[in-house]
Scaffold this motif. Sequence first.
Motif, mmCIF file in Angstrom:
data_model
loop_
_atom_site.group_PDB
_atom_site.id
_atom_site.type_symbol
_atom_site.label_atom_id
_atom_site.label_comp_id
_atom_site.label_asym_id
_atom_site.label_seq_id
_atom_site.Cartn_x
_atom_site.Cartn_y
_atom_site.Cartn_z
ATOM 1 N N ALA A 40 68.701 61.105 30.608
ATOM 2 C CA ALA A 40 69.721 60.485 29.993
ATOM 3 C C ALA A 40 69.359 60.208 28.795
ATOM 4 O O ALA A 40 70.067 59.761 27.632
ATOM 5 C CB ALA A 40 70.365 59.226 31.189
ATOM 6 N N PHE A 88 73.704 60.491 38.511
ATOM 7 C CA PHE A 88 74.126 59.575 37.184
ATOM 8 C C PHE A 88 76.180 58.959 38.468
ATOM 9 O O PHE A 88 76.392 58.024 37.978
ATOM 10 C CB PHE A 88 74.071 59.846 36.158
ATOM 11 C CG PHE A 88 73.011 59.629 35.525
ATOM 12 C CD1 PHE A 88 72.041 57.976 35.907
ATOM 13 C CD2 PHE A 88 71.734 60.471 34.681
ATOM 14 C CE1 PHE A 88 70.516 57.966 35.475
ATOM 15 C CE2 PHE A 88 70.996 60.120 35.132
ATOM 16 C CZ PHE A 88 69.743 59.329 34.957
ATOM 17 N N SER A 96 75.290 57.335 31.611
ATOM 18 C CA SER A 96 73.961 58.351 31.350
ATOM 19 C C SER A 96 74.070 59.933 31.817
ATOM 20 O O SER A 96 74.044 60.660 31.811
ATOM 21 C CB SER A 96 73.182 57.630 32.734
ATOM 22 O OG SER A 96 72.755 56.687 32.353
ATOM 23 N N SER A 100 73.291 63.028 30.778
ATOM 24 C CA SER A 100 72.220 64.417 31.270
ATOM 25 C C SER A 100 73.301 65.768 30.994
ATOM 26 O O SER A 100 72.711 66.363 30.438
ATOM 27 C CB SER A 100 72.270 64.147 32.533
ATOM 28 O OG SER A 100 71.424 62.869 32.659
#
Length: 167
Positions: A40, A88, A96, A100
């Motif tokens: 993240a 996420f 997040s 990512s």
Amino acid sequence: MIARSVLTSIAGVAVGLLLSIGIGFAVPFDPEVYEIASRASVKYTDLVVAIAAGAAGALAVTTGVSASLIGVMVAVALVPPLVATGLFLGQGDFTSATMSALLLASNIVCVNLAGVGVFLAQGIRPSRWAEKSRAKLAVRHALIVWLLLLTALVVLIAYAVPKSPLN
């Protein structure tokens, strides 16, 4: 071949993303676990790892080294941020998930740039003269596109990405 490889890549990402979204939705997980939390955020070292993975994968293709090296390249650079993005999203953590997804995009750019660089360094060219000029132009365009995307991602990482405690 380019269109088919792009479609195959999109399908692979879509399947992985949908499966991990489903898992993230159905199975609670701790987003603070290092292996998940580290996906993240984006660091410059992540770019170096992705370039190395892309170079290793391209070398495996061109030198006849074990094909499992390509699988390792995908497992190291592409699958973890893809799965983290889906997890996420499944949990509703869009911040997040965005980070990512940025890591995944950075890794895709770096892997492709490294592949083009390795093929260029090895002097891989079409065997027929008529195709050589087209291939040279295509390589030049690919390098420009991947370098521009990498530059944009580096600027984004430098100025727009919040620093996490894992950086």
